[in-house]
Design an enzyme around this catalytic site. Sequence first.
Site, PDB file in Angstrom:
ATOM      1  N   THR A   1      36.434  34.022  39.332  1.00 25.22           N
ATOM      2  CA  THR A   1      36.467  32.787  40.138  1.00 25.22           C
ATOM      3  C   THR A   1      36.907  31.557  39.339  1.00 25.22           C
ATOM      4  O   THR A   1      36.912  30.441  39.871  1.00 25.22           O
ATOM      5  CB  THR A   1      35.095  32.493  40.775  1.00 25.22           C
ATOM      6  OG1 THR A   1      34.117  32.290  39.739  1.00 25.22           O
ATOM      7  CG2 THR A   1      34.648  33.630  41.664  1.00 25.22           C
TER       8      THR A   1
ATOM      9  N   ASP B   1      24.872  27.250  31.743  1.00 26.06           N
ATOM     10  CA  ASP B   1      25.873  27.851  30.862  1.00 26.06           C
ATOM     11  C   ASP B   1      25.345  29.216  30.445  1.00 26.06           C
ATOM     12  O   ASP B   1      24.291  29.310  29.817  1.00 26.06           O
ATOM     13  CB  ASP B   1      26.046  26.943  29.644  1.00 26.06           C
ATOM     14  CG  ASP B   1      27.143  27.412  28.712  1.00 26.06           C
ATOM     15  OD1 ASP B   1      27.413  28.632  28.655  1.00 26.06           O
ATOM     16  OD2 ASP B   1      27.718  26.554  28.019  1.00 26.06           O
TER      17      ASP B   1
ATOM     18  N   ASP C   1      34.230  33.640  28.736  1.00 21.31           N
ATOM     19  CA  ASP C   1      34.609  34.388  27.537  1.00 21.31           C
ATOM     20  C   ASP C   1      34.620  33.463  26.309  1.00 21.31           C
ATOM     21  O   ASP C   1      34.087  33.813  25.237  1.00 21.31           O
ATOM     22  CB  ASP C   1      36.004  34.980  27.798  1.00 21.31           C
ATOM     23  CG  ASP C   1      36.383  36.104  26.858  1.00 21.31           C
ATOM     24  OD1 ASP C   1      35.535  36.544  26.058  1.00 21.31           O
ATOM     25  OD2 ASP C   1      37.545  36.550  26.938  1.00 21.31           O
TER      26      ASP C   1
HETATM   27  N1  AR6 Z   1      28.654  29.846  32.052  1.00 25.32           N
HETATM   28  C1  AR6 Z   1      28.654  30.268  33.339  1.00 25.32           C
HETATM   29  N2  AR6 Z   1      29.731  30.234  34.131  1.00 25.32           N
HETATM   30  C2  AR6 Z   1      30.866  29.736  33.617  1.00 25.32           C
HETATM   31  C3  AR6 Z   1      30.968  29.282  32.279  1.00 25.32           C
HETATM   32  C4  AR6 Z   1      29.791  29.350  31.484  1.00 25.32           C
HETATM   33  N3  AR6 Z   1      29.777  28.958  30.214  1.00 25.32           N
HETATM   34  N4  AR6 Z   1      32.261  28.879  32.061  1.00 25.32           N
HETATM   35  C5  AR6 Z   1      32.923  29.053  33.221  1.00 25.32           C
HETATM   36  N5  AR6 Z   1      32.086  29.559  34.159  1.00 25.32           N
HETATM   37  P1  AR6 Z   1      36.254  32.412  34.053  1.00 25.32           P
HETATM   38  P2  AR6 Z   1      37.745  34.681  35.218  1.00 25.32           P
HETATM   39  C6  AR6 Z   1      32.371  29.940  35.561  1.00 25.32           C
HETATM   40  O1  AR6 Z   1      37.487  31.584  34.009  1.00 25.32           O
HETATM   41  O2  AR6 Z   1      38.150  33.867  36.371  1.00 25.32           O
HETATM   42  C7  AR6 Z   1      39.226  33.958  30.202  1.00 25.32           C
HETATM   43  O3  AR6 Z   1      40.299  33.359  29.503  1.00 25.32           O
HETATM   44  C8  AR6 Z   1      33.671  29.445  36.153  1.00 25.32           C
HETATM   45  O4  AR6 Z   1      33.469  28.166  36.735  1.00 25.32           O
HETATM   46  O5  AR6 Z   1      35.351  32.408  32.882  1.00 25.32           O
HETATM   47  O6  AR6 Z   1      37.235  36.066  35.435  1.00 25.32           O
HETATM   48  C9  AR6 Z   1      39.159  35.461  29.945  1.00 25.32           C
HETATM   49  O7  AR6 Z   1      39.503  35.784  28.617  1.00 25.32           O
HETATM   50  C10 AR6 Z   1      33.950  30.508  37.187  1.00 25.32           C
HETATM   51  O8  AR6 Z   1      33.215  30.253  38.382  1.00 25.32           O
HETATM   52  O9  AR6 Z   1      36.596  33.972  34.317  1.00 25.32           O
HETATM   53  C11 AR6 Z   1      40.148  35.996  30.931  1.00 25.32           C
HETATM   54  O10 AR6 Z   1      41.471  35.910  30.424  1.00 25.32           O
HETATM   55  C12 AR6 Z   1      33.395  31.787  36.584  1.00 25.32           C
HETATM   56  O11 AR6 Z   1      32.489  31.360  35.556  1.00 25.32           O
HETATM   57  C13 AR6 Z   1      40.006  35.077  32.127  1.00 25.32           C
HETATM   58  O12 AR6 Z   1      39.486  33.851  31.589  1.00 25.32           O
HETATM   59  C14 AR6 Z   1      34.420  32.714  35.960  1.00 25.32           C
HETATM   60  O13 AR6 Z   1      35.439  31.946  35.343  1.00 25.32           O
HETATM   61  C15 AR6 Z   1      39.015  35.594  33.135  1.00 25.32           C
HETATM   62  O14 AR6 Z   1      38.999  34.731  34.240  1.00 25.32           O
END
Ligand code: AR6
Length: 165
Positions: free
Chosen positions: A121, A11, A37
Amino acid sequence: MMEKISVIKGDIAYLPFHVDAIVNAANSALVPGGGVDGAINKKAGPDLGRAMLKFGGTPTGTVVYTPAFDLNADYVIHAVGPRYQDGEHGEAELLATAYQSIMKLAQKLEVNSLAIPFLSTGVYGYPLEEAINIAMENVKKFNLDARIYFVAFDESTEKIAKKRL
Ligand code: AR6
């Protein structure tokens, strides 16, 4: 000048060591959301969301930075990756630009260590392998003199990323 890049699973809001900067996967409104986020904002505390909102947004492919508040870091670099539609809307270029923006800002901030999630992703639906390729390619070619940790949230992402590295 040699960057040291590694892939770790975990995380990104709870890294077991300090990094100078943590990258957030933000939206272009810079309104705290879910995924990375959400986790980052929860751990950092409400001051982070307030600091983000002050920008009034930033375009896809760009970055802004704030203090890291209660995270184990000095800065949060908020990067906006593209929402994946069909691959025909400049998504690959925008994702590459987002990573280049991160690396330029990290250089300007003189960070010695940086934790990066795989932008776009999750909620934004970017195909994982292609997104990992773009992430690795653009971070590697910048050749920043810093420790770089790609943080994979699950085992399959970790596997793909380690193979690609
Ligand atoms: N630590 C590491 N990786 C993570 C974590 C974590 N705590 N949580 C999720 N992932 P995402 P995006 C992974 O959805 O696609 C938000 O609402 C996850 O499995 O965080 O760029 C923002 O405000 C995935 O592989 O980001 C935006 O509106 C990766 O991190 C939107 O989501 C990115 O997933 C951005 O979407």
